[in-house]
Design a protein around this motif. Sequence first.
Motif, PDB file in Angstrom:
ATOM      1  N   SER A 151       1.567  17.634   9.243  1.00  0.00           N
ATOM      2  CA  SER A 151       1.740  16.181   9.353  1.00  0.00           C
ATOM      3  C   SER A 151       1.681  15.494   7.986  1.00  0.00           C
ATOM      4  O   SER A 151       2.023  14.323   7.862  1.00  0.00           O
ATOM      5  N   ALA A 152       1.238  16.214   6.960  1.00  0.00           N
ATOM      6  CA  ALA A 152       1.209  15.629   5.612  1.00  0.00           C
ATOM      7  C   ALA A 152       2.559  15.784   4.916  1.00  0.00           C
ATOM      8  O   ALA A 152       2.687  15.482   3.732  1.00  0.00           O
ATOM      9  N   ALA A 203       0.836  -1.206   0.000  1.00  0.00           N
ATOM     10  CA  ALA A 203       0.000   0.000   0.000  1.00  0.00           C
ATOM     11  C   ALA A 203       0.872   1.258   0.000  1.00  0.00           C
ATOM     12  O   ALA A 203       1.912   1.297   0.668  1.00  0.00           O
ATOM     13  N   LEU A 204       0.416   2.257  -0.744  1.00  0.00           N
ATOM     14  CA  LEU A 204       1.181   3.508  -0.851  1.00  0.00           C
ATOM     15  C   LEU A 204       1.114   4.289   0.463  1.00  0.00           C
ATOM     16  O   LEU A 204       0.040   4.489   1.029  1.00  0.00           O
ATOM     17  N   ALA A 206      -7.046  -1.605   2.204  1.00  0.00           N
ATOM     18  CA  ALA A 206      -5.830  -2.338   2.554  1.00  0.00           C
ATOM     19  C   ALA A 206      -4.793  -1.395   3.129  1.00  0.00           C
ATOM     20  O   ALA A 206      -4.168  -1.673   4.141  1.00  0.00           O
ATOM     21  N   ALA A 207      -4.685  -0.264   2.479  1.00  0.00           N
ATOM     22  CA  ALA A 207      -3.694   0.722   2.922  1.00  0.00           C
ATOM     23  C   ALA A 207      -3.979   1.163   4.343  1.00  0.00           C
ATOM     24  O   ALA A 207      -3.089   1.279   5.178  1.00  0.00           O
ATOM     25  N   ALA A 208      -5.258   1.419   4.584  1.00  0.00           N
ATOM     26  CA  ALA A 208      -5.623   1.945   5.892  1.00  0.00           C
ATOM     27  C   ALA A 208      -5.310   0.933   6.995  1.00  0.00           C
ATOM     28  O   ALA A 208      -4.831   1.284   8.057  1.00  0.00           O
ATOM     29  N   ASP A 217      -4.374   9.487   3.436  1.00  0.00           N
ATOM     30  CA  ASP A 217      -3.598  10.051   4.550  1.00  0.00           C
ATOM     31  C   ASP A 217      -2.097   9.924   4.275  1.00  0.00           C
ATOM     32  O   ASP A 217      -1.299   9.623   5.158  1.00  0.00           O
ATOM     33  N   GLY A 218      -1.739  10.153   3.026  1.00  0.00           N
ATOM     34  CA  GLY A 218      -0.335   9.989   2.627  1.00  0.00           C
ATOM     35  C   GLY A 218       0.477  11.262   2.849  1.00  0.00           C
ATOM     36  O   GLY A 218      -0.067  12.312   3.171  1.00  0.00           O
TER      37      GLY A 218
END
Length: 710
Positions: A566-567, A475-476, A704-706, A533-534
Amino acid sequence: MNRRQPLVLPVLGGVIAFALGIAALQSGERSRASESERLALVEAHHLASEVQAKLNTLAAFLDESPAEAATDNMIYWFFDGNTLSARPQRFASDKNLLQQLRNADAPALLAPVTSENGQDFVVLTVPHGDAWRGVAMPADALLVQPGSDALAAASLQLSWAGEERDTGIFQAGMGSALRDNEIDFAVPNGTWRLAYDTNVIAARQELYWALLTVVALLSYTVAIVLHRLSLRPRGLQGDLSRLNERFNNINAELGELLVKREHARDRLFQTAITDSDTGLPNRQAFVQRLEEALTAMRGEPGSAPLVVAAVGLRELEIAEHTLGRPVIATIVAEVAARLRAALGEDCQVARVNSFQLGVTFECDGSEAALQQVTERLADTLPGVYRHARGKLNMSPHIGIAIANDGYRYAGRLLEDAMSALTDAESSPAMWSMFTAESRDERATMIQLESDIRAAIENNEFRLFYQPIVHTASGALRGFECLVRWQHPVEGLLGPDKFIGLCESTGLITDLTRWAFHEAVRQASAWNDLRSIDGYLSVNLSTLDLRHEGLAEELTSSVLDAGLSPSAFRLEITESMIIDNVSQSRNVLKELRAAGFGIMMDDFGTGFSSLSYLRQLPFSAVKIDRSFTQAIASDSKDYGMMRNILNLVHFLEMESIIEGIETSEQYDLLVPLEPVYLQGYLFSKPMPAIDAEEYLAEATLKLPAAATSRR
Ligand code: C2E
Ligand code: MG
Ligand code: MG
């Protein structure tokens, strides 16, 4: 008879009146005369006071220490009767610039300026090769205030043509930036324009002659007045003799001053050509001697070439604060003695800057002769140097330049030797020779520097984005932003072509500013990035960490775009932190407190990784790709990688492994959860348009990423 008597009395009365009238008239005349004499005397006294005042100014002028030596952290400046020159002394933190200033062979221009907001600055500019370099520092930071007479005579103005003032170090390429009496210095966000009067140096000299002329004229006037008074001696003798005495004294004083002036000139000259700490000739004297030798060489075709070596004492520079100036001076003198021992008493040694010596010696310039010389130096110079506080082990480096007919300026010859010295210092060799290629290389660098400046202005830089993914799920997690230069002629250039130069010239801070703003702009355009949230990570240089307002600047740029710190993550290459840990720590702490993630980049390539990990507020560690390359072939490296990950995990930081290229490497890393990965296996750095597509696909895998994120 009786009729005659009345006539006698009036006639007598008339005669008496006439006599009285005459007497009265004469006395009136006399009193008028004495009045004018008194006025003349008052005038003479007045003039005498003026002469005395001028004499005092002259005396003060001569008493003024010619070589104002500021202690430690500021500058030296001195005036040798013809030129005003300045030697910077640790007032700027930019080592590279300081080096350039020290290397400059032409006299520096030191000038007081008042900025638009009324703050007083002192500007030091030095012509350096084809460029001008300068430093501006607040006037009150100077221990020696520039004398009001000489320097204020220069009509200097500094005007600001940008949005934000910068009081730090600036520099500018020549060419378009330099006009007759003006220099433009490009600084972040704008330009300083320095208009200067080239007569600044002459001003002080003129002042002296002007004063001397005034004194002479006044004395002459007084002498005439005295002479006039001496023709009318009545009643004024006492005053006159006092006045005469006063003028005799003044004359004697003037004579003394003239003698004193001659001595001052000698002293000034000595101070101007001698290093006060060691008594060695200084750079000015050295260049002067080279100039003479070059002239002699030109006059005798076929004579031996002039060989110049610059000897660098890096260890001394590092130990400067612990050893102190007197000890440093003893060691420098010892190096000079060893040079003489190796090269013969006839060689000319000078201290060309705090930590470098210059030396010329007899040599026919052939390879064999040079080999012999360098061998002798290698036997004599390195080793233990004892001093009052212990001993210091030193391995001086040497840069050599050989003058041929192509050299027109002695300063350039020394500069070339110093440039070869820089090469030697960055290589394992003890010495290096300046060659024609070195000159071409330098010219290319100067050109490149000015091209980079233009490229920032012309918006030729691009950000490429390389994904960072979660180990197991793929996941990215975010993108690292990597800068590229879309060169109009050369095409797309990678950072290896320009970052190094940007760092050594200070241009990197402009580039970082640009890269960060571009990343913010892109992040606010990518809704998909927010939905996973990347983050975007931007590379910083240690030079950026010297900018105390960095946290504030980056934070407001992010908040203005409606985003959260935070990003964003900031990457700092481990090997670069060593420069200035305490200052870096403060700025990093502020950045961390503002909410930015801070990553130690290329972990394992520096020297003190572990201690930095404890000392500095990192949130993540990026393990250098040299570890990744080794894991598949060597089980020890694999074990080391595992232990590093454990350590990072123990310190509650995130780990990212760089440089994953093969599925074999990937397979070995999957069991080492939880980590993040970056490498060509997932994607090479890509332009924004492709990254956007990658992001859109990643968003589809959002659940999946989360779940996979720590
Ligand atoms: P870095 O920050 O460690 O960036 C990672 C470098 O490794 C990038 O090189 C990237 O293309 C390369 N890389 C990533 N995955 C692989 C892989 O699987 N195999 C191999 N062989 N290489 C991989 P790049 O883009 O050439 O950047 C080189 C360095 O230049 C960066 O190293 C960073 O230190 C510096 N840099 C790049 N952009 C900037 C910037 O905007 N500011 C500053 N100060 N430095 C930058
Ligand atoms: Mg990086
Ligand atoms: Mg890296």
